[in-house]
Design an enzyme around this catalytic site. Structure first.
Site, PDB file in Angstrom:
ATOM      1  CE1 TYR A 141       1.005 -31.007  16.890  1.00  0.00           C
ATOM      2  CE2 TYR A 141       0.789 -33.387  17.132  1.00  0.00           C
ATOM      3  CZ  TYR A 141       0.378 -32.111  17.458  1.00  0.00           C
ATOM      4  OH  TYR A 141      -0.639 -31.935  18.344  1.00  0.00           O
ATOM      5  CE  LYS A 192       1.028 -15.566  18.379  1.00  0.00           C
ATOM      6  NZ  LYS A 192       0.490 -14.383  19.148  1.00  0.00           N
ATOM      7  CG  ASP A 225      -3.083 -14.486  20.056  1.00  0.00           C
ATOM      8  OD1 ASP A 225      -3.327 -14.310  18.840  1.00  0.00           O
ATOM      9  OD2 ASP A 225      -2.467 -13.640  20.744  1.00  0.00           O
ATOM     10  CG  ASP A 249      -3.481 -30.832  19.449  1.00  0.00           C
ATOM     11  OD1 ASP A 249      -4.375 -31.701  19.416  1.00  0.00           O
ATOM     12  OD2 ASP A 249      -2.673 -30.710  20.387  1.00  0.00           O
ATOM     13  CG  ASP A 253      -8.539 -30.598  22.755  1.00  0.00           C
ATOM     14  OD1 ASP A 253      -8.630 -31.357  21.776  1.00  0.00           O
ATOM     15  OD2 ASP A 253      -8.081 -30.951  23.857  1.00  0.00           O
TER      16      ASP A 253
HETATM   17  C1  IPM Z   1      -5.269 -35.161  18.496  1.00  0.00           C
HETATM   18  C2  IPM Z   1      -4.412 -35.654  19.622  1.00  0.00           C
HETATM   19  C3  IPM Z   1      -3.049 -36.048  19.070  1.00  0.00           C
HETATM   20  C4  IPM Z   1      -2.402 -34.805  18.501  1.00  0.00           C
HETATM   21  C5  IPM Z   1      -2.117 -36.746  20.076  1.00  0.00           C
HETATM   22  C6  IPM Z   1      -2.744 -37.985  20.659  1.00  0.00           C
HETATM   23  C7  IPM Z   1      -0.783 -37.072  19.451  1.00  0.00           C
HETATM   24  O1  IPM Z   1      -4.340 -34.704  20.616  1.00  0.00           O
HETATM   25  O2  IPM Z   1      -5.470 -35.913  17.524  1.00  0.00           O
HETATM   26  O3  IPM Z   1      -5.773 -34.036  18.578  1.00  0.00           O
HETATM   27  O4  IPM Z   1      -1.765 -34.032  19.232  1.00  0.00           O
HETATM   28  O5  IPM Z   1      -2.535 -34.596  17.299  1.00  0.00           O
HETATM   29 MG    MG Z   2      -5.600 -33.017  20.340  1.00  0.00          MG
END
Ligand code: IPM
Ligand code: MG
Length: 368
Positions: A141, A192, A225, A249, A253
């Site tokens: 990032y 990884k 992975d 990240d 999710d």
């Molecule tokens: C998160 C989001 C952010 C990230 C974006 C909005 C920059 O996806 O907080 O998970 O990638 O960290």
């Molecule tokens: Mg995210």
């Protein structure tokens, strides 16, 4: 009465709608005698529209001065064409970086009432309680160079750089082990190391800290992975997962969907403890994004945002009883069937964003 200073940054899309519900919860706690002071500012596309930056220096100063920042969401198609350095996400990244919020804590808890809302089978997710500890101020990032250049032949070349130093890995590793000690005593470290040098260093440093400081906690190394696969195959094998910024990240999710909906997952982003005051800089945000497709319609699930405030009660203010009460109120409201569309039981009527906020306030009143 001690006052706790909160900076609210609702942002874009559904951010303002879900933040309004948190404000109801904050008011309720204020009425019950806890001194919360709130200020509101712009971030993301909203800040860009007003000031041509993703977050102003003045808002950054307010964030530095606050005891905790509550962040909604940023971004949306409206700002697709704005310059890269002032795109909405840049506001969030600046907050994370400038406040030194290296530790992102993303708990994925499957409320009993929601086991059927997950896209996975009930037995896979029922009772799930894991935490993803994501490194938040390093890695790809922020690594330099980060660029998109045009070559002589007119084609383009893009570079992102994944960088980690020993110190960055050590401090996030300690956060994960400390967290595991308060839970089921197990850390899974995901990287990884089979293809990335940063992964090799990550594995070495985690092993070193484990051996020297946390030998009594179980540690396993997993390739990232494989971690993704295991998360959907058998998520309950995990307790605390520690991983870098990008893998965190993605894995978070997945973690969110295990619990039924992206609209359920709160998160805390914490800085280092100030040796003088014992305080940490902190920002609390839902894992979900700005969901432009449903923004402004009153359909968004405010629970991830409200749960993020619950994490502020717990981690920034030490208000453990209050945090527990809020979590209980959320669980009871879910159990009563009051749910937004993303988690509504099949055939049941979905309610709106405000209904969920109101129901949680009523439940808090009952639990008092
Ligand atoms: C998160 C989001 C952010 C990230 C974006 C909005 C920059 O996806 O907080 O998970 O990638 O960290
Ligand atoms: Mg995210």
């Amino acid at each position: 009465m001690a006052t706790h200073k909160l900076l609210l940054l609702p942002g874009d899309g559904i951010g303002p709608e879900v933040m309004r519900e948190v404000e109801k919860i904050v008011s309720w706690f204020r009425k019950s005698g806890i001194g919360f002071e709130t200020e509101t500012d712009l971030v993301g596309g909203a800040a860009y529209d007003a000031h041509k930056v993703a977050v102003t220096d003045a808002a950054m100063q307010r964030a530095q001065d606050a005891d905790a920042v509550l962040f909604g969401a940023v971004g949306g198609p409206k700002w697709d064409a704005v310059p890269y350095n002032v795109r909405p996400e840049a506001g969030l990244l600046r907050l994370r970086k400038d406040l030194g919020l290296f530790a992102n804590i993303r708990p994925a808890i499957c409320y009993p009432a929601l086991a059927d809302a997950s896209s996975l089978k009930r037995e896979i997710v029922e009772g799930l309680d894991i935490v993803i500890v994501r490194e938040l101020t390093g890695g790809v990032y922020f690594g330099e160079p980060k660029e998109l250049v045009t070559l002589e032949d007119g084609s383009q070349r893009a570079v992102d750089t994944q960088v980690y130093t020993t110190g960055e890995i050590e401090r996030i590793t300690r956060v994960a082990f400390e967290m595991a000690k308060t839970r089921r005593n197990k850390v899974s470290s995901a990287e990884k190391s089979n293809v990335m040098k940063t992964g090799v260093l990550w594995r070495q440093v985690v092993s070193k800290i484990h051996k020297a400081e946390y030998a009594d906690v179980e540690l396993e190394h997993v390739l990232a992975d494989n971690a993704a696969m295991q998360l959907v195959r058998n998520p309950k094998q995990f307790d605390v997962i520690v991983t870098d910024n990008l893998f965190g990240d993605i894995l978070s999710d997945i973690g969110a969907m295990l619990t039924g909906s992206l609209g359920m997952l709160p998160s805390a982003s914490l800085g280092a403890e100030d040796p003088k005051t014992g305080k940490r800089k902190a920002l609390y945000e839902p894992v979900h994004g700005s969901a432009p497709d449903i923004a402004g319609k009153g359909l968004a699930n405010p629970i991830a945002m409200i749960g993020s405030f619950g994490m502020a009660l717990r981690y920034s203010f030490g208000l453990i009883e209050e945090a527990d009460r809020l979590d209980k109120a959320i669980a009871n409201v879910l159990a009563s069937g009051t749910r937004t569309k993303d988690i509504a039981a099949p055939g049941a009527n979905a309610v709106g964003t405000q209904d969920v906020g109101d129901a949680i306030v009523r439940e808090l009143e009952t639990l008092r």
